[in-house]
Design an enzyme around this catalytic site. Structure first.
Site, mmCIF file in Angstrom:
data_model
loop_
_atom_site.group_PDB
_atom_site.id
_atom_site.type_symbol
_atom_site.label_atom_id
_atom_site.label_comp_id
_atom_site.label_asym_id
_atom_site.label_seq_id
_atom_site.Cartn_x
_atom_site.Cartn_y
_atom_site.Cartn_z
ATOM 1 N N LEU A 141 10.066 16.546 -14.969
ATOM 2 C CA LEU A 141 8.632 16.263 -14.972
ATOM 3 C C LEU A 141 8.376 14.796 -14.649
ATOM 4 C CD1 LEU A 141 5.679 16.971 -15.523
ATOM 5 C CD2 LEU A 141 6.125 16.649 -17.968
ATOM 6 N N LYS A 151 8.970 14.113 -10.995
ATOM 7 C CA LYS A 151 7.860 14.654 -10.206
ATOM 8 C C LYS A 151 6.644 13.730 -10.271
ATOM 9 C CE LYS A 151 5.590 17.848 -7.907
ATOM 10 N NZ LYS A 151 5.884 18.107 -6.478
ATOM 11 N N GLU A 152 6.426 13.131 -11.428
ATOM 12 C CA GLU A 152 5.241 12.288 -11.614
ATOM 13 C C GLU A 152 5.408 10.876 -11.044
ATOM 14 O OE1 GLU A 152 2.227 12.786 -12.724
ATOM 15 O OE2 GLU A 152 2.483 14.907 -13.163
ATOM 16 N N SER A 153 6.556 10.244 -11.317
ATOM 17 C CA SER A 153 6.661 8.804 -11.009
ATOM 18 C C SER A 153 7.946 8.383 -10.315
ATOM 19 C CB SER A 153 6.532 8.002 -12.298
ATOM 20 O OG SER A 153 7.676 8.215 -13.125
ATOM 21 N N TYR A 178 3.252 22.988 -8.286
ATOM 22 C CA TYR A 178 3.745 21.917 -9.157
ATOM 23 C C TYR A 178 4.701 22.488 -10.204
ATOM 24 C CZ TYR A 178 3.340 18.084 -12.622
ATOM 25 O OH TYR A 178 3.576 17.074 -13.524
#
Length: 467
Positions: free
Chosen positions: A317, A320-322, A450
């Site tokens: 996660l 995927k985000e940063s 996502y």
């Protein structure tokens, strides 16, 4: 007289039983995995929405580097899946024979390993057009007494090779033609695993494809990979023999790919630019050498305990985000490892989003909130995690709408796949104007993608990185 008759009857019955037993054994012997192949072709794969491929876990084929999936075969497969219009799921080969078994049992759809087309293998699967031309070489340590300069020097020695590969057959040919006496021992390792055994001095010799040997000799200058075992021959991938449409689709893609500048760039990235390959494969944040995903693994492990997640799921996660960049800021103003919006940062006690621990814990507290939000309606943990991830991406209001739409249409709304059907359609006016919808329009298909992306990355982490 009666005794003789009885004896003949007994002998006849025993013979009949034996004959039937033999026939049964013969039938059982004949029905093997390649003769009872699953019927599954491209149309079914497209309908399912993803293709499953099996690869090697090596520094050239498939591995994790700083949280990102990499590898020559992996990037080829990613390009192929895009061309076919499906998602990609990756599995790692334990051995080649098992790869063929999984292919014919329908557990994977394509073997993306450099395979030489042989008569034995064509009984098991259909081969694609050539993906490359590769020669095989002997791998040994240089500068040691007993270094093999010529194949005749193998006399009395032992060469360890990958189980199920063509290397044993190639060596046996030299044994027979030169009348040599050396041992060939198969081992359940991939090629790179055997190279590492040579480096560690556990074995003296192995045989691998030249591209793998060349890359590894750059990592380990003590290796000698100069002695050719077999000249360059064409290699390809394999699909089920009854997957004729898939074979045609892969071959059509290969025809374009092999002539493209993308193929040249990709080959240079993994096989020509050895310096970059060396740093990727020897980084502590590589699944090949360091078994780490990021600089924040310990922190992530501790945070994951607080929500009962596998730490590799939380790491997926975050990637995927940063991409594990503490200073990352999205176009919408989200920041930190878990890319929280300013209002969320404030709500969950984050004063400095660039502080990795503070940012991470703020995100974890938000995940806890979402877990509590869905707990009663989605009691099964693994299903609930998918609702949480979708909510994290698009907001729980939109996922709530899809939950109510599923319930209204008679679906079980506690199952993510049912809710995902309606979330994908939230950009459709007929859907977002339904009376049960409270949060209106959303690009819900992006949230569904996502969830699939995070879970796909998590599955890769589970295979390549230890718990």
């Amino acid at each position: 007289m009666r005794m003789r008759l009885l004896t003949r009857v007994i002998i006849f019955l025993l013979s009949t039983v034996a004959l039937l037993s033999c026939k049964k054994q013969h039938v059982e012997k004949q029905v093997d995995f390649w003769e009872n192949t699953v019927e599954l072709d491209l149309d079914e794969i497209k309908k399912r929405g993803f293709i499953r491929a099996i690869v090697d876990n090596t520094s050239t084929s498939y591995y994790i580097y700083r949280g990102r999936r990499m590898g020559y075969e992996y990037e080829m497969l990613r390009n192929l899946s895009k061309d076919l219009g499906v998602n990609l799921k990756i599995f790692v080969a334990s051995d080649i024979d098992e790869a063929f078994r999984k292919l014919n049992e329908g557990k994977v759809d394509i073997i993306a390993i450099n395979l030489e087309k042989t008569a034995d293998r064509t009984d098991l699967a259909s081969f694609t057009k050539a993906t490359n031309e590769i020669r095989t070489v002997l791998v040994q340590r240089n500068g040691e007494e007993g270094t093999v300069q010529d194949l005749k020097d193998l006399e009395g020695r032992t060469v360890h090779v990958r189980e199920g590969a063509v290397y044993k057959k190639q060596l046996q040919m030299w044994k027979d033609s030169l009348q040599l006496d050396f041992r060939i021992k198969e081992m359940p390792y991939d090629s790179e695993g055997l190279v590492n055994l040579v480096v560690q001095k556990d074995i003296d010799f192995t045989v691998v494809d030249e591209d793998v040997a060349s890359v590894n000799s750059n990592y380990y200058p003590q290796l000698d990979v100069s002695l050719e075992i077999s000249p360059a021959s064409k290699v390809g991938w394999a699909v089920r023999s009854n997957s004729t449409k898939l074979l045609a689709g892969v071959n059509k893609w290969l025809t374009t790919f092999n002539k493209s500048s993308y193929q040249a760039i990709l080959y240079d990235k993994y096989f020509v630019n050895k310096t970059n390959s060396y740093f990727r494969s020897n980084s502590p944040f590589s699944s090949i050498s360091g078994n780490r995903i990021s600089a924040y693994d310990e922190m992530i492990k501790k945070a994951a305990e607080g929500i009962g997640w596998d730490w590799r799921l939380l790491a997926a996660l975050i990637f995927k985000e940063s991409r594990f960049d503490t200073e990352a800021i999205s176009y919408a103003g989200a920041s930190g490892l878990l890319q929280l919006m300013p209002v969320t940062l404030e709500r969950f006690g984050v004063s400095d989003p660039n502080d990795p621990f503070e940012s991470l814990m703020g995100g974890v507290n938000y995940l806890k909130y979402l877990d509590k939000y869905w707990q009663k309606r989605v009691p099964e943990v693994n299903e609930r995690i998918k609702f949480i991830l979708a909510s994290y991406n698009v907001g729980h209001g939109h996922v709530d709408d899809a939950w109510r739409l599923a319930l209204k249409d008679g679906y079980n709304p506690s199952e993510w796949d049912n809710v995902a059907i309606f979330l994908k359609q939230k950009s459709n006016p007929e859907i977002y104007r339904d009376p049960v919808v409270k949060s209106g329009y959303a690009k819900g298909h992006l949230a569904v993608n996502y969830v699939e992306d995070v879970y796909g990355l998590f599955e890769s982490y589970k295979v390549l990185v230890e718990p």
